[in-house]
Design a protein around this motif. Structure first.
Motif, PDB file in Angstrom:
ATOM      1  N   SER A  87       0.847  -1.186   0.000  1.00  0.00           N
ATOM      2  CA  SER A  87       0.000   0.000   0.000  1.00  0.00           C
ATOM      3  C   SER A  87       0.887   1.242   0.000  1.00  0.00           C
ATOM      4  O   SER A  87       2.116   1.142  -0.005  1.00  0.00           O
ATOM      5  CB  SER A  87      -0.911  -0.001   1.238  1.00  0.00           C
ATOM      6  OG  SER A  87      -0.147   0.028   2.427  1.00  0.00           O
ATOM      7  N   CYS A  88       0.269   2.415   0.017  1.00  0.00           N
ATOM      8  CA  CYS A  88       1.027   3.675   0.000  1.00  0.00           C
ATOM      9  C   CYS A  88       1.496   4.017   1.406  1.00  0.00           C
ATOM     10  O   CYS A  88       0.997   4.966   2.046  1.00  0.00           O
ATOM     11  CB  CYS A  88       0.171   4.793  -0.576  1.00  0.00           C
ATOM     12  SG  CYS A  88      -0.079   4.682  -2.354  1.00  0.00           S
ATOM     13  N   GLU A  89       2.436   3.260   1.900  1.00  0.00           N
ATOM     14  CA  GLU A  89       3.038   3.533   3.201  1.00  0.00           C
ATOM     15  C   GLU A  89       4.036   4.679   3.045  1.00  0.00           C
ATOM     16  O   GLU A  89       4.774   4.740   2.058  1.00  0.00           O
ATOM     17  CB  GLU A  89       3.724   2.260   3.707  1.00  0.00           C
ATOM     18  CG  GLU A  89       3.977   2.242   5.195  1.00  0.00           C
ATOM     19  CD  GLU A  89       5.325   2.845   5.534  1.00  0.00           C
ATOM     20  OE1 GLU A  89       5.484   3.314   6.672  1.00  0.00           O
ATOM     21  OE2 GLU A  89       6.206   2.836   4.665  1.00  0.00           O
ATOM     22  N   ILE A  90       4.056   5.598   3.994  1.00  0.00           N
ATOM     23  CA  ILE A  90       4.768   6.861   3.824  1.00  0.00           C
ATOM     24  C   ILE A  90       6.261   6.674   3.578  1.00  0.00           C
ATOM     25  O   ILE A  90       6.850   7.357   2.731  1.00  0.00           O
ATOM     26  CB  ILE A  90       4.521   7.790   5.044  1.00  0.00           C
ATOM     27  CG1 ILE A  90       5.119   9.180   4.774  1.00  0.00           C
ATOM     28  CG2 ILE A  90       5.077   7.182   6.327  1.00  0.00           C
ATOM     29  CD1 ILE A  90       4.673  10.212   5.791  1.00  0.00           C
ATOM     30  N   LEU A  91       6.901   5.724   4.255  1.00  0.00           N
ATOM     31  CA  LEU A  91       8.331   5.513   4.045  1.00  0.00           C
ATOM     32  C   LEU A  91       8.617   4.955   2.663  1.00  0.00           C
ATOM     33  O   LEU A  91       9.615   5.318   2.025  1.00  0.00           O
ATOM     34  CB  LEU A  91       8.885   4.569   5.120  1.00  0.00           C
ATOM     35  CG  LEU A  91       8.906   5.097   6.552  1.00  0.00           C
ATOM     36  CD1 LEU A  91       9.444   4.026   7.497  1.00  0.00           C
ATOM     37  CD2 LEU A  91       9.736   6.359   6.663  1.00  0.00           C
ATOM     38  N   ALA A  92       7.734   4.082   2.174  1.00  0.00           N
ATOM     39  CA  ALA A  92       7.913   3.514   0.838  1.00  0.00           C
ATOM     40  C   ALA A  92       7.762   4.576  -0.240  1.00  0.00           C
ATOM     41  O   ALA A  92       8.479   4.566  -1.245  1.00  0.00           O
ATOM     42  CB  ALA A  92       6.906   2.387   0.614  1.00  0.00           C
ATOM     43  N   VAL A  93       6.850   5.518  -0.047  1.00  0.00           N
ATOM     44  CA  VAL A  93       6.654   6.604  -1.012  1.00  0.00           C
ATOM     45  C   VAL A  93       7.840   7.566  -0.986  1.00  0.00           C
ATOM     46  O   VAL A  93       8.305   8.016  -2.040  1.00  0.00           O
ATOM     47  CB  VAL A  93       5.341   7.361  -0.717  1.00  0.00           C
ATOM     48  CG1 VAL A  93       5.194   8.566  -1.654  1.00  0.00           C
ATOM     49  CG2 VAL A  93       4.146   6.434  -0.863  1.00  0.00           C
ATOM     50  N   MET A  94       8.341   7.862   0.189  1.00  0.00           N
ATOM     51  CA  MET A  94       9.472   8.794   0.307  1.00  0.00           C
ATOM     52  C   MET A  94      10.711   8.277  -0.412  1.00  0.00           C
ATOM     53  O   MET A  94      11.527   9.065  -0.898  1.00  0.00           O
ATOM     54  CB  MET A  94       9.787   9.049   1.790  1.00  0.00           C
ATOM     55  CG  MET A  94       8.805   9.973   2.480  1.00  0.00           C
ATOM     56  SD  MET A  94       9.106  10.101   4.273  1.00  0.00           S
ATOM     57  CE  MET A  94      10.790  10.707   4.315  1.00  0.00           C
ATOM     58  N   LYS A  95      10.859   6.957  -0.512  1.00  0.00           N
ATOM     59  CA  LYS A  95      12.026   6.380  -1.174  1.00  0.00           C
ATOM     60  C   LYS A  95      12.071   6.719  -2.668  1.00  0.00           C
ATOM     61  O   LYS A  95      13.124   6.636  -3.298  1.00  0.00           O
ATOM     62  CB  LYS A  95      12.037   4.854  -0.996  1.00  0.00           C
ATOM     63  CG  LYS A  95      12.352   4.405   0.416  1.00  0.00           C
ATOM     64  CD  LYS A  95      12.347   2.885   0.515  1.00  0.00           C
ATOM     65  CE  LYS A  95      12.660   2.425   1.933  1.00  0.00           C
ATOM     66  NZ  LYS A  95      12.649   0.938   2.045  1.00  0.00           N
TER      67      LYS A  95
END
Length: 318
Positions: free
Chosen positions: A178-186
């Motif tokens: 899902s769009c987890e914040i740490l994954a998106v920031m990467k």
């Protein structure tokens, strides 16, 4: 980073378990079953805490909020995760990703603060029982619960706004379910020091501070319990807070692993770390809300009695 390489993204691709169709099918069945269990378990706790007048206390008001929170949290990600596993289209729009990220972070922050409030409630009930009705009056515990929700929403709004403003000039593949914040920031191609600082401040205020309150509360509770001479009395008092303590250990164990581990000195390979992140995130996002009702119902005599009372009343009315 060079500005000319930036790209305006309109959607993200959720990698999840792409390339493993059998695992996707297996996980889709498991997720569907778990989601139904979460809805039934937490929904039952909410109904019991509303319908049974004996449970109209601060503790069960907080518990009802926690159950509602778990339903909201899982609903922000599990249905879309299920659709992603079962369909060939595994994309999510940029705005949809932002909404999912906002709701997930808001629910997670709210739960951290709410667990701290519940620990304080147990401290007052056990260590200052004569002042409990005054300290934890309706004028106190309702604003405490409302404040938990407000803090979660405000914190999530601030962090989400800063993330969606980042330039994304790499690929649009989110290596997550899902769009987890740490994954998106990467995926961002900008200096993340501001976002990391904001996340550090938020973690300290809304994760570590409630955790500190929980530790202090339970330290004082344990001291009070040890002063009770009879083993039966100690066991009875501890049983009133053991369920909450179990939930705290499960919840904080996973969330601290996710958000407090060092980012710049990872000893494992990137793929291994991504796999670990995804599994821990799934445990945190699915298993915890699923076991919460079981823990509170199996280890709580009041809930068991409330269920029996409601069943008897329903049978009698028929």
């Amino acid at each position: 980073m060079q500005r000319e390489n930036q790209t305006i993204l309109v959607e993200f691709f959720l990698k999840g378990l792409s390339g493993y169709p059998r695992l996707e099918l297996l996980f889709s069945v498991l997720i569907l079953i778990m989601y139904v269990v979460i809805l039934l378990g937490n929904g039952t706790l909410i109904l019991i805490s509303i319908l049974d007048s004996h449970l109209h206390t601060p503790m069960y008001f907080f518990l009802g909020n926690l159950s509602f929170l778990d339903v909201c949290y899982t609903t922000t990600s599990m249905p879309s995760m299920l659709v992603s596993f079962l369909s060939e289209k595994k994309t999510i729009s940029f705005s949809g990703c932002a909404v999912q990220m906002f709701l997930g972070l808001a629910m997670g922050t709210t739960e951290c603060v709410l667990l701290g409030m519940m620990a304080f409630d147990r401290y007052v009930a056990i260590c200052n029982p004569l002042r409990y009705s005054v300290t934890m009056s309706k004028d106190s515990y309702v604003p405490m619960a409302a404040g938990s929700w407000i803090i979660g929403v405000v914190n999530s709004a601030v962090q989400t706004v800063f993330v969606v403003q980042l330039p994304f000039c790499r690929n649009n593949v989110i290596n997550h379910f899902s769009c987890e914040i740490l994954a998106v920031m990467k995926l961002a191609c900008a200096d993340l020091s501001r976002n990391e600082f904001i996340m550090l401040v938020a973690t300290t205020l809304f994760i570590l501070t409630p955790l500190l309150l929980i530790i202090i509360s339970y330290t004082l509770i344990i001291v009070s319990i040890l002063k009770i001479h009879s083993s039966e009395g100690r066991s009875k008092v501890f049983s009133t807070c053991s369920a909450h303590l179990t939930v705290v250990i499960i919840f904080y164990g996973t969330i601290l692993f996710m958000y407090m581990k060092p980012k710049s000195k990872e000893t494992l390979s990137s793929d291994d770390m991504d796999a670990t992140d995804k599994l821990i995130s799934m445990f945190y996002g699915i298993i915890t809300p699923m076991v919460n009702p079981l823990i509170y119902s199996l280890r709580n005599k009041d809930v068991k009695e409330a269920v029996k009372h409601l069943v008897r009343r329903k049978v009698f009315n028929k």
